[in-house]
Design an enzyme around this catalytic site. Structure first.
Site, mmCIF file in Angstrom:
data_model
loop_
_atom_site.group_PDB
_atom_site.id
_atom_site.type_symbol
_atom_site.label_atom_id
_atom_site.label_comp_id
_atom_site.label_asym_id
_atom_site.label_seq_id
_atom_site.Cartn_x
_atom_site.Cartn_y
_atom_site.Cartn_z
ATOM 1 N N SER A 118 0.811 -1.213 0.000
ATOM 2 C CA SER A 118 0.000 0.000 0.000
ATOM 3 C C SER A 118 0.843 1.259 0.000
ATOM 4 C CB SER A 118 -0.930 0.000 1.224
ATOM 5 O OG SER A 118 -0.197 -0.222 2.418
ATOM 6 N N HIS A 139 -2.726 -3.004 -5.732
ATOM 7 C CA HIS A 139 -3.171 -2.631 -4.391
ATOM 8 C C HIS A 139 -4.695 -2.748 -4.273
ATOM 9 C CE1 HIS A 139 -3.646 0.743 -1.181
ATOM 10 N NE2 HIS A 139 -3.693 -0.454 -0.632
ATOM 11 N N GLU A 151 -5.778 -0.317 -7.149
ATOM 12 C CA GLU A 151 -4.782 0.669 -7.554
ATOM 13 C C GLU A 151 -3.639 -0.076 -8.252
ATOM 14 O OE1 GLU A 151 -3.312 4.718 -5.243
ATOM 15 O OE2 GLU A 151 -3.207 2.812 -4.187
ATOM 16 N N ASN A 189 -3.187 6.142 -0.334
ATOM 17 C CA ASN A 189 -2.668 6.405 1.008
ATOM 18 C C ASN A 189 -1.945 7.739 1.122
ATOM 19 O OD1 ASN A 189 -3.588 4.223 2.577
ATOM 20 N ND2 ASN A 189 -2.167 2.873 1.520
#
Length: 295
Positions: A118, A139, A151, A189
């Site tokens: 991540s 991800h 992702e 993130n």
């Protein structure tokens, strides 16, 4: 592409294995711990039963999904003949690099190597294998069987062909892939973690309490759960690890983890997984009881 290896039977790994197996792929679920594999398979079975009770899948779907998953405790054995490996181990740089070194030795050069990281650099991970053009970030979001986003992160050397294959594969899983470039935290993130960290700073600075912070964000911003509840759900250790990766990567103080977060992780208060974080989960997995430290 028919056979997938998933490394790690934890929350993300078993969710990824579940998703591929339910979509008709043969999945080799690999973890060094038999106990983790048993727990992961039990979680998959429970999630399938929950979906069955809601009428979203049939009993045949449940049986086929379970049958499609084979468990292994050795990477070398588990990756034989696979078309794709998805690594979903703990968010630790050295651990992931070690796993990819093993994959480099055990997989054919045609095997695509994906990581569910991540935040960690895909380029850095790709540097430890031959043919880094086959290394890519994949991800998934938690809970994997439910969340639509994947992702897709291109490392510096990731090829157009591999990117296209993984984008198309994600769509076959019923997901919506979004391609992003390889910088710490990627998109999800890089935006999410500073918000969670700021919520923890707000609590740390005594601007407001746990309930108040989460209520403002849920009712005022339309978030399905408050940031402190979400941090507990993700795992405070995971949040800390991601923030550290971004802080080291950008050298920008806005990514520095709040001291309260650091101390909670040191104390083993990791959120839902440990039974306590900002909320107390000893009686329920729902965020209904605030941890006594914050009352």
């Amino acid at each position: 592409m028919k056979t997938i290896a998933v490394i790690g039977a934890g929350t993300m790994g078993n969710g990824i294995a579940h998703t591929f197996a339910q979509s008709g792929f043969i999945v080799k679920l690999i973890d060094v711990s038999e106990k983790s594999l048993d727990k992961g398979m039990a979680t998959i079975a429970a999630n399938l039963e929950r979906m069955l009770s809601k009428g979203t899948i049939t009993q045949e779907d449940v049986a086929r999904t379970i049958t499609n998953i084979i468990t292994y405790t050795d990477i070398k054995d588990g990756v034989v003949g696979v078309d794709l490996v998805v690594e979903a181990a703990t968010e630790n740089v050295e651990l992931k690099l070690n796993i990819f070194k093993q994959l480099n030795e055990s997989c054919s050069h045609n095997t695509i190597l994906a990581t569910n990281t991540s935040s960690i650099s895909i380029t850095q991970i790709g540097a430890v294998v031959a043919h880094p053009e086959r290394v890519i970030g994949m991800h998934f979001m938690n809970p994997v069987p439910i969340m639509k986003l994947v992702e897709i992160i291109r490392g510096y050397n990731t090829s157009d062909e591999v990117t296209k294959i993984i984008m198309n594969l994600s769509e076959k899983l019923g997901k919506t892939p979004v391609e992003v470039n390889d910088y710490p935290g990627f998109v999800a993130n890089r935006i999410l973690m500073p918000m969670l960290n700021e919520a923890i700073e707000t609590l740390y600075n005594k601007v407001a309490g746990v309930y108040e912070i989460d209520t403002v964000m849920k009712l005022g911003m339309g978030h399905p759960m408050g940031p402190l509840q979400l941090a507990d759900f993700i795992g405070l250790d995971v949040c800390l690890a991601i923030l550290n990766v971004m802080y080291e990567g950008y050298k920008n103080p806005k990514y520095a983890p709040c001291p309260l977060l650091v101390n909670m992780v040191r104390a083993g208060k990791l959120g839902v997984k440990s039974g306590e974080g900002f909320y107390d989960y000893s009686e329920s997995k729902k965020a209904e009881k605030i941890s006594k430290q914050f009352i």
